[in-house]
Write a protein that holds these residues in place. Structure first.
Motif, short mmCIF file in Angstrom:
data_model
loop_
_atom_site.label_atom_id
_atom_site.label_comp_id
_atom_site.label_asym_id
_atom_site.label_seq_id
_atom_site.Cartn_x
_atom_site.Cartn_y
_atom_site.Cartn_z
N UNK A 1 9.85 9.26 1.02
CA UNK A 1 9.46 7.93 0.52
C UNK A 1 9.36 7.97 -1.00
N UNK A 2 8.28 8.50 -1.54
CA UNK A 2 8.14 8.75 -2.99
C UNK A 2 7.24 9.97 -3.13
N UNK B 1 -1.40 10.74 -0.78
CA UNK B 1 -2.57 10.05 -1.33
C UNK B 1 -3.45 9.46 -0.23
N UNK B 2 -2.89 9.29 0.98
CA UNK B 2 -3.67 8.73 2.09
C UNK B 2 -4.34 9.82 2.93
N UNK C 1 0.80 -1.23 0.00
CA UNK C 1 0.00 0.00 0.00
C UNK C 1 0.83 1.27 0.00
N UNK C 2 1.91 1.28 0.77
CA UNK C 2 2.61 2.55 0.95
C UNK C 2 4.09 2.49 0.62
N UNK C 3 4.76 1.47 1.11
CA UNK C 3 6.22 1.52 1.07
C UNK C 3 6.79 1.30 -0.33
N UNK C 4 6.02 0.66 -1.21
CA UNK C 4 6.49 0.52 -2.58
C UNK C 4 5.37 0.95 -3.53
#
Lengths: 88, 795, 260
Positions: C57-58, C64-65, A65-68
């Motif tokens: 992170x990116x 987006x959350x 969901x988040x880390x990749x």
């Protein structure tokens, strides 16, 4: 307490400009045998105690969901149990 | 926080008796040296304090300092914080004027630009950190100066950077250069703060000791200016923003010593910046200041808590008491010494009105930031630091600040090297033969990194965010549109910004070099159509304890002060970075001048690019043939010698006034300052900018190369529509400024016909040219100029 | 009409978009905080550029959350026009509202410069006033704008006319030199299948005034204003037409969506 060591790498086939730059730098410094470099991310995640299967599922989910970003990245992880004294 | 007075009394007694067993036990518990060990082992020396300074501290306190206190003095009395060698010199600067709302002494200077608006600005150096860790050094340099601006209640609107590096042939220099540029880019871009201008010079003297000076400019409503003063006894003291860790301890002391081979070992001193937190801090602090609940606010820069607390109390004549156990921390087991000296970034000290703490906490929380009450304002003038109620340091706040720190006026001696350098006569040099050689020299100059396009640098900076950048990097000076009153009705205002210096001129003659730096900065602004308003200075010099360096420093400051006075641009703030030496070798004395100007109507601005075929090209100002200290001598002959070009400030003023008047009347199509590389480079740049050629006839008396490449001052290259030429001439007559028509815009290249002026003053008739005609196609000039730095960086 | 300008922690082009929408185009605009859960009353949503959550992170991965994104998704699903600019585009990709992903720029450096982009389709609400093939001068400023999508995805984009902008030279030719960041097929902006969600890396809000070097970006804001005006008319007539038909009707009527 679990410690997840997570690696996130660009998928094979996705151009890795950082990897290319590092490869070039290594080669100019005389490491002629270096063939390829890929640059990725390494994350350490500590989780409170739970069953191994649950922990694996949770880490798997957070990676997805988040880390990749599944469009360009793939991930892998190892899960180690730490002594409870490491709990903060 | 409440502290019972009698308890304080007892602790005060305890702390003044260094033999007190409780206190000794305390020091042992922290594994810190005791007062006695400090005395017996002379521990202040390792912290950079002199013996007499230690004695002075004992005198101030009436007892020996403990380790924490000693560390606090050591950092705040470092050159970086206390300006021990430069403070007496600062007094030479003119600092007031009708538009000056705040001169030196606050976090930044404030200048009135009308309509209730003000521009707030300052320059700061981050040389030593950038030499060791270029990315973080430069990034945190940006972070620090930006905090100085928004703590004044101003929204930061622009960054400019003045950079000095060694030769780009050197791989380590390239590493430093690219790291510094990415650091500025990484931090500034994330903040949404446009980097709109700057300069970069390359010279071997900066190879080990690069200079990174960053200027930040903000805009504020005059009635929302905030000050860094801890007023109001009983008001709470809050720490806001990031947590405190062990990073950067003794960073200020680090900035006050010479670099050597072991400097890289000092890497832990370099702080890591978090631009995301800074962006949140900007928004939250501006909101907090607008709420009216903030009495005083200051960035925790060098020496973090110690400097911010003592300076805020010092300015208000109050005291501050705080408990460091309440300060949010990132690492465990930090000692009071470490807490007080930590240089963790993105932190602020805020004094709110009593009773409005919660309101401020809510504002900061909305931005995801912590705001914690750690103490209160007192009336005893002391900075009292406690840990869980126990006093760990207690010193008179003002004694830590620049007002309390010692002042030094070391011996100044004119350096011997000058005799030899001044004796140099460029007339004895072999002259490039024929137009081809002169054309080749021009191409060499265009490709010299100091002159070449800085596009490789500025395309890494977001220079357009905030959508006010009317003229960005690559211009003589940046121009920003100023929104606000007047928008939609009548003219829209603009501000013009520049940062400038020439270290080589200062090396050859610091007084003239200092004057030229100011004159040229003003000239840059004038070329955009702006009236120069005020100055911020960044003094980058070697070790002031050496008489020759102190002489350079003194003379440069005198030069800057005289030019500022003459041109009506007071100094409203600045920074000094001394000890820029590596293994005993000093950099060129490099006083950097940041200047701000005002355009009453931003539509009435001018660029340096030639605009239209057939326009007349005219030189405003004197024709000069001086090659001393020029980029031409260095690049083509490999010589750094002679005297820098002479500067007649009276002529300078008249040329600038003429140029401004001509722009305001709409007479000029372009205006470009003649700087490094002289008239020839100015012509080439105006051609490249307009993507059009030019044909000129250049008269000279002694030598063609001196007329082409000499860097004589007070000259502006302009272009005008043919029908405006007469009006320009008349206007120039009124200002008694010489005007020399050179030729006209057009064609696909730059054609320069060289014409010798006969001794009796007659110019050779056309066609009978001496050395002949230089011709360079536009393409060749563009190729040499545009991609030069990128070519080096690909190596 | 009323623009919602979403503000994430770290957004830094929010004020620029607000200024373009309100002061340049002359419409209503309001900032919407990332924790907000209500977009009612808004006609168009803009996710502005910047460095939401520091791009840690990116780019866009954390934003987006944000709670507001659930609402943005709902708004988009109902056919409301959504524009993601730069970091906003990255957020739309991370949120899966647009296909593909962003990689670091080919040369690993942040790039700020003028670019030329060609309008590939006028079927979106943000390009309705454009002529297909029209070239706009709009600047970029990003470090991660190297658009990536696999071959199958690219075919889909092309088949569904989802490529909205391509980097070109000044005359509208797609060349390798005019690609500033290495994007697949010179892609500068795309839309979802329906066409109502558009993301682009260049900054139209920075090119709305001649003083700033170009006013070409205005047409993107003006298009959505015209589109919504047209929709209002269509709604009043209770006509169930897809946007393209509306567009054709307007064209026939010589209305607001004439070619520029």
């Amino acid at each position: 307490m679990w410690l997840a060591r997570i690696r996130v790498m660009l998928k094979k086939g996705v151009l890795d400009p950082q990897g290319k730059a590092v490869l070039g730098a290594l080669q100019t410094q005389g490491y002629k045998r270096v063939q390829e470099v890929r640059v990725g991310k390494y994350l350490e995640v500590r989780l409170h105690s739970m069953g191994r299967i649950e922990a694996e599922a949770e880490v798997e989910e957070m990676c997805r969901r988040l880390l990749s970003n599944p469009v360009i990245e793939e991930f892998s992880f190892e899960l180690d149990e730490l002594p409870e004294s490491a709990e903060r | 926080m409440s502290v019972k007075p009698e308890a304080t009394q007892q602790r005060q007694e305890a702390i003044s008796q260094h033999q007190d067993p409780a206190r000794r036990r305390d020091a042992t518990r922290r594994r810190e040296p005791t007062s006695r060990q400090i005395r017996e082992e002379g521990l202040w020396r390792a912290m950079g304090l002199r013996d007499e300074e230690y004695r002075q501290i004992v005198e101030i306190l009436g007892r020996e300092p403990n380790y924490t206190e000693l560390g606090m003095y050591a950092v705040l009395w470092s050159e970086h914080c206390a300006y021990k060698h430069t403070r007496p010199l600062f007094k030479l600067f003119p600092t007031s004027g009708p538009r000056i709302l705040q001169g030196p002494g606050e976090n930044a200077g404030v200048v009135d630009i009308g309509d209730g608006q003000a521009v707030v600005f300052k320059v700061e150096s981050h040389n030593h950190p950038s030499a060791v860790e270029p990315y973080q050094g430069a990034a945190t340099g940006v972070g620090g100066i930006v905090r100085d601006i928004f703590t004044m209640g101003a929204r930061p609107v622009a960054v400019l950077d003045s950079l000095r590096f060694g030769s780009l042939e050197d791989p380590r220099v390239r590493y430093l250069f690219s790291g510094v540029v990415s650091g500025i880019s990484g931090y500034g871009n994330c903040l949404g703060l446009p980097t709109v201008g700057g300069e970069a010079y390359f010279d071997d003297c900066y190879a080990q000791n690069p200079l990174v000076n960053v200027m930040c400019v903000g805009l504020a409503k005059q009635d929302e200016i905030a000050l860094a003063s801890a007023k109001g006894v009983g008001n709470p003291v809050m720490v806001v923003g990031a947590t405190t860790g062990r990073d950067g301890i003794h960073g200020a002391t680090f900035a006050s010593v010479e670099l050597n081979e072991r400097s890289e070992e000092k890497r832990p001193s370099v702080q890591v910046g978090d631009p995301f937190t800074e962006k949140l801090l900007i928004e939250a602090c501006l909101e907090a200041i607008r709420s009216g609940a903030v009495v005083g606010i200051q960035d925790m820069g060098a020496a973090g808590l110690t400097s911010s607390a003592s300076e805020m109390a010092g300015r208000a004549g109050s005291g501050i008491e705080m408990d460091i156990a309440l300060v949010p921390r990132r690492e465990e087991g930090m000692t009071p010494y470490e807490m007080m000296l930590s240089e963790s970034q993105e932190r602020m000290l805020v004094v709110p009105q009593k009773g409005r703490e919660e309101e401020l906490m809510a504002i900061f929380a909305r931005w995801g930031l912590q705001a914690v009450v750690v103490g209160r304002v007192t009336d005893d003038g002391l900075l009292r630091v406690t840990e869980n109620g126990e006093v760990v340091a207690e010193v008179p706040a003002r004694s830590l600040t620049t007002d309390g720190a010692p002042v030094y006026r070391p011996e100044a001696r004119r350096p011997a090297y000058l005799d030899e350098l001044w004796a140099f006569d460029w007339r004895k040099l072999p002259e490039p033969e024929g137009p081809e050689a002169l054309g080749a020299a021009l191409l060499t100059l265009l490709a010299a990194p100091t002159i070449a396009s800085k596009e490789w640098v500025y395309r890494q900076y977001d220079y357009m965010v905030q959508t006010n950048t009317v003229a960005g990097p690559g211009s003589d000076a940046a121009v920003l549109r100023v929104r606000g009153p007047g928008n939609g009705k009548g003219a829209v205002k603009g501000i013009s910004l520049t940062i400038d210096s020439n270290g080589r001129y200062c090396y050859l003659d610091p007084f003239t070099g200092g004057r030229i730096a100011v004159a040229e900065a003003a000239r840059n602004l004038v070329c955009t159509g702006a009236e120069p308003l005020a100055v911020t200075d960044g003094l980058n010099f070697g070790n002031p304890e050496k008489p020759e360096i102190y002489w350079q420093l003194t003379r440069a400051v005198e030069g800057i002060a005289s030019a500022c006075r003459e041109l009506g641009t007071p100094v409203v703030g600045g920074n000094a970075s001394l000890y820029n030496e590596t293994n005993g070798e000093a950099i060129y004395p490099t006083p950097v001048i940041g200047m701000v100007g005002l355009l009453a109507d931003v539509e009435r601005r001018c660029t340096s690019a030639f605009g239209r075929e057939g326009d007349r090209i005219v030189l405003l100002g004197p024709v000069g043939e001086e090659l001393g200290g020029s980029e031409y001598l260095k690049q083509v002959h490999g010589i750094v010698a002679g005297r820098p070009p002479a500067l007649d400030l009276d002529m300078e003023k008249r040329v600038q006034k003429l140029c401004l008047a001509a722009i305001h009347r709409g007479l000029l199509r372009s205006a470009h300052d003649c700087a490094e590389g002289g008239l020839a480079v100015a012509l080439a740049e105006s051609c490249i900018g307009g993507n059009i050629g030019a044909t000129v006839r250049l008269p000279y008396r002694e030598r063609a190369d001196a007329a082409l490449f000499g860097e004589s001052q007070s000259r502006i290259l302009v272009s005008v529509a043919p029908e405006n030429l007469d009006e320009l001439r008349q206007l120039a007559g009124g200002y008694a400024v010489p005007v020399l028509p050179l030729g006209e815009v057009g064609g696909a290249g730059l054609r320069v016909e060289l014409a010798r002026i006969e001794p009796e003053g007659r110019i050779e008739p056309e066609g009978q040219t001496g050395p002949g005609t230089i011709y360079l196609p536009l393409e060749a000039m563009v190729q040499n100029w545009r991609e030069s730095i990128a070519r080096y960086m690909k190596k | 009409m009323k623009f919602a300008i979403v503000v994430f922690p770290g957004s830094n082009c929010d004020r620029d978009c607000f200024y373009a929408a309100r002061d340049v185009i002359g419409q209503e605009a309001e900032f919407v905080w990332h924790t907000h859960r209500d977009l009612s009353g808004f006609d168009c949503v803009i996710l502005p550029g910047g460095f939401s959550y520091g791009d840690y992170l990116r780019s866009g991965a954390i934003a987006r959350f944000a709670p507001v994104m659930t609402e943005v998704e709902r708004f988009a699903r109902a056919g409301g026009p959504v524009l993601g600019i730069c970091n906003g585009f990255q957020i739309l990709l991370e949120a899966g509202l647009l296909p593909g992903a962003m990689l670091r720029n080919r040369d690993l450096q942040f790039r700020c410069e003028e670019t030329f982009i060609r309008v590939e389709t006028s079927r979106t609400p943000f390009t309705g006033l454009c002529r297909e093939g029209q070239v706009l001068k709009v600047p970029i400023a990003h470090g991660e704008g190297n658009y990536f999508i696999d071959e199958a995805g690219l075919k889909d984009l092309e088949a569904n006319r989802q490529i909205v902008f391509r980097y070109t030279d000044a005359s509208g030719r797609v060349t390798p030199e005019s690609n500033p960041n290495g994007s697949v097929s010179n892609i500068a902006g795309i839309c979802n299948r329906q066409g109502n969600v558009v993301g682009l890396m260049p900054h139209p809000e920075r090119s709305c005034e001649g003083m700033l070097g170009s006013a070409d970006g205005r047409v993107i804001f003006e298009s959505v204003v015209a589109d919504l005006a047209g929709r209002g008319v269509a709604r009043a007539a209770n006509a169930l037409m897809d946007r393209q038909t509306i567009h054709q009707v307007e064209k026939a009527a010589g209305g607001a969506s004439g070619c520029r």
